[in-house]
Design a protein around this motif. Structure first.
Motif, mmCIF file in Angstrom:
data_model
loop_
_atom_site.group_PDB
_atom_site.id
_atom_site.type_symbol
_atom_site.label_atom_id
_atom_site.label_comp_id
_atom_site.label_asym_id
_atom_site.label_seq_id
_atom_site.Cartn_x
_atom_site.Cartn_y
_atom_site.Cartn_z
ATOM 1 N N SER A 1 -8.954 0.002 -2.144
ATOM 2 C CA SER A 1 -8.352 -1.152 -1.401
ATOM 3 C C SER A 1 -6.920 -1.431 -1.667
ATOM 4 O O SER A 1 -6.426 -1.145 -2.996
ATOM 5 C CB SER A 1 -9.040 -2.311 -1.685
ATOM 6 N N TRP B 1 -6.677 -16.071 8.016
ATOM 7 C CA TRP B 1 -7.052 -14.875 7.873
ATOM 8 C C TRP B 1 -7.179 -13.722 9.035
ATOM 9 O O TRP B 1 -7.618 -12.668 8.938
ATOM 10 C CB TRP B 1 -8.709 -15.011 7.552
ATOM 11 N N SER C 1 -3.013 -4.235 -0.397
ATOM 12 C CA SER C 1 -2.568 -5.074 0.564
ATOM 13 C C SER C 1 -2.425 -4.423 1.732
ATOM 14 O O SER C 1 -2.060 -3.245 1.976
ATOM 15 C CB SER C 1 -1.285 -5.585 0.160
ATOM 16 N N MET C 2 -2.509 -5.084 2.901
ATOM 17 C CA MET C 2 -2.385 -4.784 4.366
ATOM 18 C C MET C 2 -0.722 -4.554 4.433
ATOM 19 O O MET C 2 -0.422 -3.867 5.241
ATOM 20 C CB MET C 2 -2.801 -5.786 5.346
ATOM 21 N N ALA D 1 -8.016 -2.594 3.613
ATOM 22 C CA ALA D 1 -6.570 -3.444 3.919
ATOM 23 C C ALA D 1 -7.313 -4.816 3.739
ATOM 24 O O ALA D 1 -8.033 -5.270 4.375
ATOM 25 C CB ALA D 1 -6.023 -3.003 5.001
ATOM 26 N N VAL D 2 -6.639 -5.629 2.645
ATOM 27 C CA VAL D 2 -6.940 -6.703 2.561
ATOM 28 C C VAL D 2 -5.500 -7.676 2.735
ATOM 29 O O VAL D 2 -4.504 -7.532 2.591
ATOM 30 C CB VAL D 2 -7.534 -7.075 1.033
ATOM 31 N N HIS D 3 -6.013 -9.101 2.883
ATOM 32 C CA HIS D 3 -5.299 -10.249 2.979
ATOM 33 C C HIS D 3 -4.249 -10.365 1.752
ATOM 34 O O HIS D 3 -4.527 -9.993 0.626
ATOM 35 C CB HIS D 3 -5.694 -11.376 2.930
ATOM 36 N N GLU E 1 -3.253 -5.873 10.123
ATOM 37 C CA GLU E 1 -4.576 -6.182 10.043
ATOM 38 C C GLU E 1 -5.196 -6.115 8.991
ATOM 39 O O GLU E 1 -4.724 -5.175 7.832
ATOM 40 C CB GLU E 1 -5.441 -5.163 11.194
ATOM 41 N N SER E 2 -6.489 -6.601 8.770
ATOM 42 C CA SER E 2 -7.335 -6.476 7.328
ATOM 43 C C SER E 2 -8.545 -5.918 7.912
ATOM 44 O O SER E 2 -8.870 -5.815 8.985
ATOM 45 C CB SER E 2 -7.357 -7.863 6.404
ATOM 46 N N ASP F 1 -13.753 -7.998 5.309
ATOM 47 C CA ASP F 1 -13.423 -8.142 6.756
ATOM 48 C C ASP F 1 -14.373 -7.009 7.524
ATOM 49 O O ASP F 1 -13.947 -5.762 7.282
ATOM 50 C CB ASP F 1 -12.228 -8.214 7.248
#
Length: 811
Positions: free
Chosen positions: A69, A392, A71-72, A146-148, A122-123, A534
């Protein structure tokens, strides 16, 4: 029935032949471009590892990556595990994300393949494939999370030192140098370049031309030592860059050219670019910000009203925390993290609506004070504010206003800076972002299963069903929601859920750790890096390894936890599910007498014997063709997939058959009291610790039920013009007090109380010009007091003249 599930169940039945794991050395099939497939002489499905049926090259083509994982914003280097190139220098690696976004990878000196995550809008879980032949074929597949940006650890990004100072730079008393820091090991290179990137959304809002874009703007520094820190004195950017008001800094290896996309990088948090704004801003920031605030107001007046489709806020903090299917903690104001509520002074905790609104992708926010009262913008600048762009984001993401974090920044946060932080015009902002006052909020309905197992239905019916097999806890055709469970002697070990065409999530007791194991579409998930995911049609959150929250698109939610040796599950359903549920958790219709409804529609009456209830439970078995549960061991294949879904040979223990060991009777009575679930489990197992786990789970259900009790709100009550009010609680039994400013008198009731029917006992009074009644009464009574004092003195003087010994003689 889901077409996607039928092949899974039937193919597993067709391929899982024989008494146990079979050899795959003779298998001719490969997993090249077949990841997830069950058909063929060997398997490429995630369950193959536990069954021993994988193709020999499963690890080479169905990729595991580390880290999984980032960051986006992109720029994260990750390595493919369990696979190495024999000749690293000859490989040309291309990594392709979502079938369209390509980044250059590389092979290191040890032969391991690396990819770099791209900048995304996108996440969530992003499929990717890998080519080792310069893009001619992409036979290897994996998934990137991909995370916020705000969910990324500080090790993985650069930190703005005193971030508030960055975002106030140029306003009164904020000037001088700015600094940023980073972990050198996170970007292994000798020299670096620091760049500014800006974010904007262009085109007509809510049209097909509305697009989101990150753009490279200019460098802050080039070819400087990678020391872990950088300090500079900001200068206003050239006019051509002034249209960007929000952005982030990126640090890259100096060997890359300026603005080169999708290279290994560290990003700062996105933030308001006060420090790069023009001289006009620095010369008079208040006037500049007021102009921007007015422009934002004019734009808002042209945009559609997004408030109408937002969910109503819970009325109390306890409701907000219990309604976990529809609301989740706002990381910007979290009481479990010290209640650092920068943008909501006076609040101790805020929640956000989990799902963005369907049409506009907007979000609700609800904030609460220490005593649990909802904090409204009509009363305080710290009140909760709804968002045109959900922080989000919202599926399908990528386009405004659904881009995670960034759309929210443009339409809700930057405007807050203009109107509230850089200029004293906050009422203008609050007028267009008013708090919801909860008058129409309806708590969800709750049902639970726990212990041996025991059930409490949505309408409050209690019963025990300790069968062995796989059963339907809940079916709701309204949204095609299905919740299934696997029960083994003495416990419910697994629960799985799907809604419509969403992902399938299963939670089960982990044999080795005693905690929880979460599977996504039959594949075990890791939460070593992220506790929030997500997913398709749902969000997933894991806390401390012993509690899992599943939040579905409909607003339904599942809370799964470990209580002693048991799996405990609670299901929350919004009011719209009324009359739409079937299964072991009952028929939600406010009528407990029909909770024992069979598949055929026949209803077992209240007072049904435990033996008949056992037949009711057996009636709600799962079928292989529609099973959501995973069979990734030969034990599960032979005992649940091949066998009847309800084991007819299993003999349960009924309450009338339990006898408590005399040596435990006194301790059990002290422990359980009148909790019949606790008493049953102590008697059935002979274990006080088991009874304790059941009692705790039952009490948790009861506390959550208490938290979700409906409360009556009368709605916000305005203060009188030219006056004030005391009190900001608007629930039944609360009283508001009114006062007038000096020079005004109160016309109407001095108080108003919220009544049980949701109305105020009196409307807001008026403050009319003239002295208030209190002042007039003070004058009247003050005048009377003066008259009385004069009269008293007169009387005393008269007495002195007639009786002088009273004043001067000794007795």
């Amino acid at each position: 029935m889901k077409p996607a599930l039928l092949p899974w169940a039937l193919l597993l039945l067709a391929t899982a032949l024989g008494p146990g794991p079979g050899p795959t050395a003779d298998a001719q099939e490969s997993c090249s471009m077949r990841c997830g497939a069950l058909d063929g002489p060997c398997s490429c499905h995630p369950t193959c590892s536990g069954l021993g049926t994988c193709c020999l090259d499963f690890r080479d083509f169905c990729l595991e990556i580390l880290p999984y994982s980032g960051s986006m914003m992109g720029g994260k280097d990750f390595v493919v595990r369990h696979f190495k190139m024999s000749s690293p220098t000859d490989a040309s690696v291309i990594c392709r994300f979502k079938d369209s976004i390509q980044t250059l990878g590389h092979v290191d000196s040890s032969g391991q393949v690396h990819c770099v995550s791209p900048l995304l809008y996108e996440s969530g879980r992003i499929p990717f494939t890998v080519s080792l032949d310069n893009g001619h074929s992409f036979p290897r597949a994996g998934t990137w999370l991909a995370v916020h940006p705000n969910k990324v650890s500080m090790m993985e990004k650069s930190e703005l030192v005193n971030e508030t100072r960055w975002q106030y730079y140029g306003t009164a008393n904020t000037s001088g140098n700015l600094s940023l820091t980073w972990h050198v090991k996170s970007l292994p290179t000798q020299t670096i370049t620091i760049e500014l990137w800006g974010y904007e959304e262009t085109g007509m809002p809510y049209s097909q031309e509305w697009t989101a874009k990150w753009s490279y703007l200019y460098p802050l520094a080039t070819h400087i030592p990678n020391s872990g820190s950088f300090t500079f004195t900001p200068k206003p950017a050239p006019p051509s860059y002034q249209r960007w008001r929000v952005g982030a800094l990126r640090i890259i290896d100096s060997k890359n050219y300026a603005g080169q996309k999708d290279v290994q990088a560290l990003w700062t948090n996105d933030h308001a670019l006060a420090w790069h704004l023009s001289d006009d801003f620095r010369e008079d920031p208040v006037a500049w910000a007021r102009t921007q605030c007015q422009a934002w107001e004019e734009l808002e007046d042209q945009l559609p009203n997004f408030l109408e489709e937002l969910p109503d806020c819970p009325c109390t903090l306890t409701q907000a925390r219990a309604d976990s299917g529809r609301f989740f903690t706002d990381y910007g104001c979290d009481m479990e993290q010290g209640s650092v509520c920068t943008y909501h002074p006076g609040a101790v905790h805020c929640v956000r609506s989990v799902q963005a609104s369907l049409r506009y992708g907007s979000g609700q926010q609800c904030c609460y004070t220490a005593d649990g009262t909802q904090l409204l913008t009509a009363d305080s600048s710290g009140g909760s504010t709804p968002d045109r762009g959900h922080d989000w984001g919202a599926p399908p993401f990528r386009t405004p206003p659904r881009v995670p974090s960034m759309s929210h920044w443009l339409y809700d946060v930057l405007s807050f800076y203009y109107c509230c932080l850089w200029a004293p015009d906050c009422p203008r902002y609050m007028q267009r972002r008013p708090s919801n006052d909860c008058r129409n909020y309806r708590p969800p309905r709750l049902a639970s299963a726990f212990g041996d197992p025991h059930f409490v239905t949505f309408d409050g019916t209690n019963f025990t069903f300790n069968g062995r097999g796989e059963y339907v806890l809940l079916e709701a055709a309204l949204t095609d929601l299905r919740v299934q469970a696997r029960a083994q002697p003495g416990t419910m070990s697994n629960v799985a859920v799907q809604e419509g065409n969403s992902d399938v999530v299963e939670v089960r007791l982990a044999n080795r750790t005693g905690g929880l194991e979460v599977l996504l579409n039959q594949e075990v998930l890791s939460f070593t890096e992220q506790s929030w995911m997500d997913l398709k049609g749902m969000f997933l959150s894991v806390a401390a390894g012993d509690r899992v929250s599943i939040m579905l698109a409909s607003g339904a939610g599942l809370e799964v936890s470990v209580q002693g040796p048991f799996l405990s599950v609670s299901v929350l359903l919004p009011e719209k599910f009324l009359t739409h549920t079937h299964g072991l958790l009952g028929t939600l219709n406010n009528d407990p007498t029909d909770d024992f409804t069979l598949h055929s529609g026949r209803v077992l009456p209240p007072g049904t014997s435990p033996q008949e209830l056992f037949l009711f439970g057996a009636n709600w078995t799962v079928h292989n063709a529609s099973s959501l549960l995973t069979y990734d061991s030969w034990f599960l294949v032979h005992n649940f997939l091949y066998q009847p879904k309800h084991d007819p040979t299993f003999e349960p223990l009924f309450p009338s058959e339990t006898t408590l060991n005399p040596s435990l009777a006194q301790e059990a009575a002290k422990l359980c009291g009148d909790d019949h679930f606790c008493n049953f489990d102590v008697a059935a197992t002979g274990s006080l610790s088991t009874g304790t786990a059941t009692r705790v789970a039952h009490q948790l259900h009861q506390r959550r039920m208490q938290s979700l009790q409906p409360v009556v709100s009368c709605g916000w009550l305005a203060p009188p013009p030219n006056g004030q009010k005391e009190g900001n609680r608007y629930l039944a039994g609360s009283t508001i007090y009114f006062h007038c400013d000096n020079g005004y008198s109160l016309a109407g009731a001095e108080t108003s109380t919220c009544q049980a029917d949701g109305t105020w006992s009196s409307p807001t009074p008026k403050c009319q010009p003239g002295r208030s009644y209190a002042v007039l009464l003070g004058i009247i009574f003050g005048g009377l007091a003066v008259v009385a004092a004069v009269a008293l003195v007169y009387v005393l003087l008269r007495r002195r003249k007639g009786n002088t010994h009273v004043w001067g003689a000794q007795p």
